[in-house]
Design an enzyme around this catalytic site. Sequence first.
Site, short mmCIF file in Angstrom:
data_model
loop_
_atom_site.label_atom_id
_atom_site.label_comp_id
_atom_site.label_asym_id
_atom_site.label_seq_id
_atom_site.Cartn_x
_atom_site.Cartn_y
_atom_site.Cartn_z
N SER A 113 0.90 -1.06 -0.08
CA SER A 113 -0.03 0.03 0.01
C SER A 113 0.98 1.18 -0.03
O SER A 113 1.99 1.29 0.53
CB SER A 113 -0.80 -0.03 1.21
OG SER A 113 -1.57 1.39 1.32
N ASN A 114 0.16 2.26 -0.35
CA ASN A 114 1.03 3.64 -0.31
C ASN A 114 1.08 3.89 0.95
O ASN A 114 1.99 4.85 1.31
CB ASN A 114 0.23 4.83 -1.13
CG ASN A 114 -1.25 4.95 -0.42
OD1 ASN A 114 -1.39 5.75 0.66
ND2 ASN A 114 -2.39 4.38 -0.61
N HIS A 115 0.38 3.64 1.96
CA HIS A 115 0.43 3.80 3.25
C HIS A 115 1.82 3.46 3.95
O HIS A 115 2.42 3.66 5.07
CB HIS A 115 -0.81 3.29 4.15
CG HIS A 115 -1.84 3.87 3.60
ND1 HIS A 115 -2.21 5.20 3.71
CD2 HIS A 115 -2.96 3.52 3.04
CE1 HIS A 115 -3.44 5.84 3.21
NE2 HIS A 115 -3.70 4.45 2.83
N TYR A 139 -1.25 -0.11 10.11
CA TYR A 139 -1.37 -0.55 8.79
C TYR A 139 -0.23 -0.43 7.91
O TYR A 139 0.34 -1.43 7.27
CB TYR A 139 -2.69 0.16 8.23
CG TYR A 139 -3.05 -0.54 6.70
CD1 TYR A 139 -3.52 -1.56 6.47
CD2 TYR A 139 -2.95 0.49 5.71
CE1 TYR A 139 -3.81 -1.92 5.21
CE2 TYR A 139 -3.16 0.11 4.52
CZ TYR A 139 -3.58 -1.13 3.85
OH TYR A 139 -4.09 -1.45 2.86
N LYS A 143 2.66 -3.14 6.54
CA LYS A 143 2.98 -3.20 5.19
C LYS A 143 4.64 -3.18 4.89
O LYS A 143 4.73 -3.89 4.14
CB LYS A 143 2.20 -2.12 4.30
CG LYS A 143 0.74 -2.34 4.04
CD LYS A 143 0.36 -3.63 3.54
CE LYS A 143 -1.24 -3.65 2.94
NZ LYS A 143 -1.44 -5.03 2.69
N ARG A 177 -8.42 13.73 -3.62
CA ARG A 177 -7.26 12.96 -3.50
C ARG A 177 -6.97 11.85 -4.48
O ARG A 177 -6.12 11.42 -4.99
CB ARG A 177 -6.91 12.39 -2.01
CG ARG A 177 -6.28 11.31 -1.86
CD ARG A 177 -5.78 10.93 -0.46
NE ARG A 177 -4.60 10.07 -0.34
CZ ARG A 177 -4.64 8.61 -0.46
NH1 ARG A 177 -5.98 8.31 -0.28
NH2 ARG A 177 -3.86 8.02 -0.16
C1 15L Z 1 -5.23 1.48 1.26
O1 15L Z 1 -4.19 0.67 1.38
C2 15L Z 1 -6.15 0.94 2.04
O2 15L Z 1 -6.35 -0.41 2.05
C3 15L Z 1 -7.39 1.53 1.60
O3 15L Z 1 -8.45 1.64 2.77
C4 15L Z 1 -7.13 3.19 1.33
O4 15L Z 1 -6.96 3.80 2.37
C5 15L Z 1 -6.38 3.17 0.24
O5 15L Z 1 -5.14 2.54 0.73
C6 15L Z 1 -6.05 4.79 -0.17
O6 15L Z 1 -4.80 5.05 0.01
O7 15L Z 1 -6.84 5.30 -0.58
#
Ligand code: 15L
Length: 269
Positions: A113-115, A139, A143, A177
């Site tokens: 994920s970008n997170h 989260y 990742k 966004r």
């Molecule tokens: C993710 O990785 C999440 O699973 C999702 O819930 C959103 O937060 C998405 O990224 C996002 O950044 O839009």
Amino acid sequence: MRVLVSGAAGSLGRVITVGLADRGHDVVGLDLVPAPEGTSFPWHEADCADADAVAAVFEALSTGGRLDAVVHLAGLPEEVSLPGELTSHVITTAALLDAMVAHRVPRLVYASSNHAVGRTPRSAGELTEHARPRPDTYYGVAKVAAEALMQLFADRHGIDAVSCRIGSFLEEPTTVRALATWLSYDDGVRMVEAALTTPAPGFAVLYGISANTRGWWDLEPGRRLGYEPLDDAEEFADRIAARPEDEAEAEFVGGPFATAEFHRPALGD
Ligand code: 15L
């Protein structure tokens, strides 16, 4: 290719399994829950955080021919507790990687994920594959750790492991966004297929977004792996109303996850 897809009943899984099957891949679904009605490919019910259950699935699959790859999409898509996130993303990845080594399955494609880099400020400029780990939530921490495990198994065991740092996987973008971070369903399938078939990537990272006019995440790492996005969120721009949160959400890669609303202790309440 014969591909095991974890989280096959989830929001990513439902789209990716069907897309891969349509493209001629031999898909096997894996999820905690039964197959959605109308599923036309084999399905296993197991918890990916349970290493014994995962090993049993691989054992059962080994009688049906060689498994070429695992696409790991299972995991909570939102912020819960740190222990919950570690189980959901790190333990599941570890269980699958151990089973892959035991059964000589050579490739993993992971829904990261970008997170994982969500606390990178927008002001830092283009987000490249070399951005250092900079999670915005637990989260995101999980990742990052799952990606580290992939690197370890690539180095130790020669597993090809492609980490797709996905943006906003939605039917259509719904916020300002997401006009930059959107990954369309069709591009999601293109992305996973490229990550499955690109020759010998070793451990690699790509940004999983569409070719969005407003995107600022580097698409080159994906292109090098054969992922050429074709959609652009801009076609939805005139349907999206501005909100007061837009400004704060634009400050960091992770948008809302990087705001104070998500601050909480790592352990306990
Ligand atoms: C993710 O990785 C999440 O699973 C999702 O819930 C959103 O937060 C998405 O990224 C996002 O950044 O839009």
